[in-house]
Structure formats: C-alpha cells, structure tokens
Enzyme design. Structure first.
Site, PDB file in Angstrom:
ATOM      1  N   LYS A 143       0.527  -1.173  -0.175  1.00 61.58           N
ATOM      2  CA  LYS A 143       0.168  -0.052   0.034  1.00 61.58           C
ATOM      3  C   LYS A 143       0.468   1.158   0.050  1.00 61.58           C
ATOM      4  CE  LYS A 143      -3.457  -2.512   3.017  1.00 61.58           C
ATOM      5  NZ  LYS A 143      -2.728  -4.030   4.150  1.00 61.58           N
ATOM      6  N   GLY A 144       1.807   1.085   0.525  1.00 57.31           N
ATOM      7  CA  GLY A 144       3.170   2.019   0.502  1.00 57.31           C
ATOM      8  C   GLY A 144       3.242   3.192  -0.016  1.00 57.31           C
ATOM      9  N   GLU A 149       7.790   2.516  -5.888  1.00 61.07           N
ATOM     10  CA  GLU A 149       7.450   1.771  -4.459  1.00 61.07           C
ATOM     11  C   GLU A 149       8.010   2.931  -3.313  1.00 61.07           C
ATOM     12  OE1 GLU A 149       7.357  -0.192  -2.469  1.00 61.07           O
ATOM     13  OE2 GLU A 149       9.020  -1.610  -2.367  1.00 61.07           O
ATOM     14  N   ASP A 150       7.253   3.081  -2.574  1.00 58.82           N
ATOM     15  CA  ASP A 150       7.986   3.697  -1.465  1.00 58.82           C
ATOM     16  C   ASP A 150       8.695   3.564  -1.215  1.00 58.82           C
ATOM     17  OD1 ASP A 150       7.475   1.110   0.022  1.00 58.82           O
ATOM     18  OD2 ASP A 150       6.425   1.761   1.331  1.00 58.82           O
ATOM     19  N   ASP A 184      15.214  -0.913   1.398  1.00 62.05           N
ATOM     20  CA  ASP A 184      15.498  -1.136   2.989  1.00 62.05           C
ATOM     21  C   ASP A 184      16.775  -1.970   2.769  1.00 62.05           C
ATOM     22  OD1 ASP A 184      16.032  -0.506   5.585  1.00 62.05           O
ATOM     23  OD2 ASP A 184      15.230  -2.677   5.800  1.00 62.05           O
ATOM     24  N   LYS A 217      17.176   3.726   1.112  1.00 60.47           N
ATOM     25  CA  LYS A 217      18.076   3.672   2.424  1.00 60.47           C
ATOM     26  C   LYS A 217      19.859   2.988   2.049  1.00 60.47           C
ATOM     27  CE  LYS A 217      14.792   2.348   6.032  1.00 60.47           C
ATOM     28  NZ  LYS A 217      14.300   1.855   7.065  1.00 60.47           N
ATOM     29  N   PHE A 229      13.936   4.524  10.710  1.00 60.43           N
ATOM     30  CA  PHE A 229      12.425   4.613  10.690  1.00 60.43           C
ATOM     31  C   PHE A 229      11.440   5.304   9.936  1.00 60.43           C
ATOM     32  CE2 PHE A 229       8.945   2.694  10.728  1.00 60.43           C
ATOM     33  CZ  PHE A 229       8.431   1.080  10.311  1.00 60.43           C
ATOM     34  N   VAL A 230      10.821   5.726   8.884  1.00 61.91           N
ATOM     35  CA  VAL A 230      10.071   6.743   8.485  1.00 61.91           C
ATOM     36  C   VAL A 230       8.724   5.927   8.400  1.00 61.91           C
ATOM     37  CG1 VAL A 230      11.918   8.125   7.649  1.00 61.91           C
ATOM     38  CG2 VAL A 230      10.761   6.260   5.992  1.00 61.91           C
ATOM     39  N   ASP A 279       3.905   3.393   6.844  1.00 58.78           N
ATOM     40  CA  ASP A 279       2.939   2.556   7.864  1.00 58.78           C
ATOM     41  C   ASP A 279       3.940   2.503   8.809  1.00 58.78           C
ATOM     42  OD1 ASP A 279       3.702  -0.034   6.403  1.00 58.78           O
ATOM     43  OD2 ASP A 279       3.051  -0.764   8.679  1.00 58.78           O
ATOM     44  N   ARG A 284      -0.093   6.145   7.613  1.00 59.92           N
ATOM     45  CA  ARG A 284       0.353   6.515   6.012  1.00 59.92           C
ATOM     46  C   ARG A 284      -0.579   7.413   5.909  1.00 59.92           C
ATOM     47  NH1 ARG A 284       1.257   0.940   4.299  1.00 59.92           N
ATOM     48  NH2 ARG A 284       0.823  -0.585   5.388  1.00 59.92           N
TER      49      ARG A 284
HETATM   50  P1  IMP Z   1      13.272  -4.777   2.100  1.00 61.37           P
HETATM   51  O1  IMP Z   1      12.960  -5.490   0.371  1.00 61.37           O
HETATM   52  O2  IMP Z   1      13.509  -4.662   2.918  1.00 61.37           O
HETATM   53  O3  IMP Z   1      13.370  -3.773   0.244  1.00 61.37           O
HETATM   54  O4  IMP Z   1      11.875  -3.671   2.205  1.00 61.37           O
HETATM   55  C1  IMP Z   1      10.800  -3.051   1.676  1.00 61.37           C
HETATM   56  C2  IMP Z   1       9.961  -2.137   2.372  1.00 61.37           C
HETATM   57  O5  IMP Z   1      10.002  -2.721   4.138  1.00 61.37           O
HETATM   58  C3  IMP Z   1       9.158  -1.664   1.354  1.00 61.37           C
HETATM   59  O6  IMP Z   1       8.716  -1.350   0.817  1.00 61.37           O
HETATM   60  C4  IMP Z   1       8.363  -0.777   3.277  1.00 61.37           C
HETATM   61  O7  IMP Z   1       6.369  -2.019   3.225  1.00 61.37           O
HETATM   62  C5  IMP Z   1       9.351  -1.652   4.374  1.00 61.37           C
HETATM   63  N1  IMP Z   1      10.058  -0.189   4.952  1.00 61.37           N
HETATM   64  C6  IMP Z   1      10.981  -0.420   5.224  1.00 61.37           C
HETATM   65  N2  IMP Z   1      11.521   0.002   6.110  1.00 61.37           N
HETATM   66  C7  IMP Z   1      10.812   0.974   6.040  1.00 61.37           C
HETATM   67  C8  IMP Z   1      10.346   2.288   6.709  1.00 61.37           C
HETATM   68  O8  IMP Z   1      11.857   2.433   7.403  1.00 61.37           O
HETATM   69  N3  IMP Z   1       9.340   2.588   7.248  1.00 61.37           N
HETATM   70  C9  IMP Z   1       7.746   1.938   6.600  1.00 61.37           C
HETATM   71  N4  IMP Z   1       8.278   0.485   5.751  1.00 61.37           N
HETATM   72  C10 IMP Z   1       9.434  -0.051   5.344  1.00 61.37           C
HETATM   73 MG    MG Z   2       6.623  -1.515   0.168  1.00 62.85          MG
END
Ligand code: IMP
Ligand code: MG
Length: 179
Positions: free
Chosen positions: A44-45, A102-103, A106, A134, A155-156, A162, A168
């Site tokens: 949803k992000g 994508e939002d 990470d 990040k 953490f944002v 969310d 959100r």
């Molecule tokens: P990744 O697979 O570790 O890159 O995870 C990415 C997903 O983790 C993002 O699409 C977000 O939904 C969630 N996420 C990662 N960091 C944050 C944050 O700081 N705040 C909120 N959601 C996050």
């Molecule tokens: Mg996401």
C-alpha cells in the site's frame, strides 16, 4: 492505554515532497518522451507517491496504471526475500514500458525478487522509481533508476508508509525517534 515510547520528527515536509516529486516527474517525462508509461504501484505504501508523481508526468505521454500487493515471508522486522503475491496485476505487461513505483527500498530483498519476476513477463522496458532509499541497509542488489531522497538508517512513516499499519495518512515523511 499504554504510553507512547516514541516521537515523530518531520523529515520531509509536504512542500519538500511535492517539489522533489515534481522534479522526478519532469525527469521521467524527458526519459519517456515519445513512449508510454505503464506505472505499477506496490501497495500500500506506494499509493501516495504514485498518484502525486503521475500528476507531474507530461500530458503528451500516455500513462496507464496497475497495482500489485506483495508481502514478504518472514517476521515484521526483516523481509525474507521470498515475496508472496497478495494481489497480482490486472493487465499483462508484455511489450510495455513499465515503471515500478515503490515507497522505500531497505534491504532490497522485496524489489530484487519482484523485479526478476516482472522481467520474466517480458516488458519492453522495466524501470524502478522509489521515493526513499536507505542504501546503507542494502543486502540484495537492486538497480534504482529514479530516487526521491536517500536517507540514513532511520525508521520513517507517513505519505503512504506505515508504522504498525498506522500513519500512512500523514502528508509528510516523519522519522520515528524511540524515547
Ligand atoms: P526490503 O525488502 O527490506 O527492501 O523492504 C522494503 C519494504 O519494507 C518497503 O516496501 C516497506 O514496506 C518496508 N519498510 C522498510 N523500511 C521502512 C521504514 O522505514 N518505514 C516503513 N516501512 C519500511
Ligand atoms: Mg512497500
């Protein structure tokens, strides 16, 4: 009710977000001149970002949209890298110029997996646009074509992102400070 053990600090205001997103829209419009863009929002992000970004794509470029919802197996704090599709795309992407929106990226696990899966569906091109990145947290390589802001290991929340499914709706990006 238990006391909140955190505070939210504004990282990017609504005005800062809109200014940066309109720049990204201009940059993307230049890159796709003469083509179409099939935007794929990762729910949803990515919703707030994709709607705002799409408003800044030049009117001469045909834009279509689709939505996908994924969840990663594993615990809440760390994604396992295996992505389960909760809601797949409605339309085929074969032969289309696809822009994944994508939002935040990470560890990169989710997108690493997802981009491989989408590539197998043979789009004409596949690009990735993220509002936040990040890079210091990266574990899996992901080629990011357009980035709104690179941030520290924070953490944002807000603007689609969310914290335990809440916040959100905030019009800004906030950083969570645990106290
Ligand atoms: P990744 O697979 O570790 O890159 O995870 C990415 C997903 O983790 C993002 O699409 C977000 O939904 C969630 N996420 C990662 N960091 C944050 C944050 O700081 N705040 C909120 N959601 C996050
Ligand atoms: Mg996401």
């Amino acid at each position: 009710m238990s006391e909140k053990n955190y505070e939210i600090e504004v990282l990017y205001s609504e005005e800062e977000l809109e200014a940066r997103i309109s720049e990204l829209g201009r940059q993307i419009s230049e890159a796709y001149r003469g083509r179409s863009i099939h935007m794929i929002c990762i729910l949803k992000g990515g919703v707030f970002f994709m709607t705002e970004l799409s408003k800044h794509i030049d009117e001469s470029i045909p834009v279509t949209m689709d939505f996908m919802s994924v969840s990663s197996y594993g615990n809440d704090l760390q994604s396992s890298g295996v992505v389960k599709i909760i809601k797949d795309l409605d339309q085929s992407i074969a032969g289309r110029d696809v822009l994944v929106v994508e939002d935040i990226i990470d560890s990169g696990r989710t997108l690493h997996y997802l981009l491989h899966m989408l590539k197998d569906r043979q789009p004409a091109s596949l690009a990735l646009c993220t509002l936040l990145d990040k890079p210091s947290r990266r574990e899996k390589e992901v080629k990011v074509d357009y980035t709104g802001f690179e941030i520290e290991d924070l953490f944002v929340l807000g603007y689609g992102l969310d914290y335990e499914q809440k916040y959100r709706n905030l019009p800004y990006i906030g950083a969570v400070k645990f106290i």
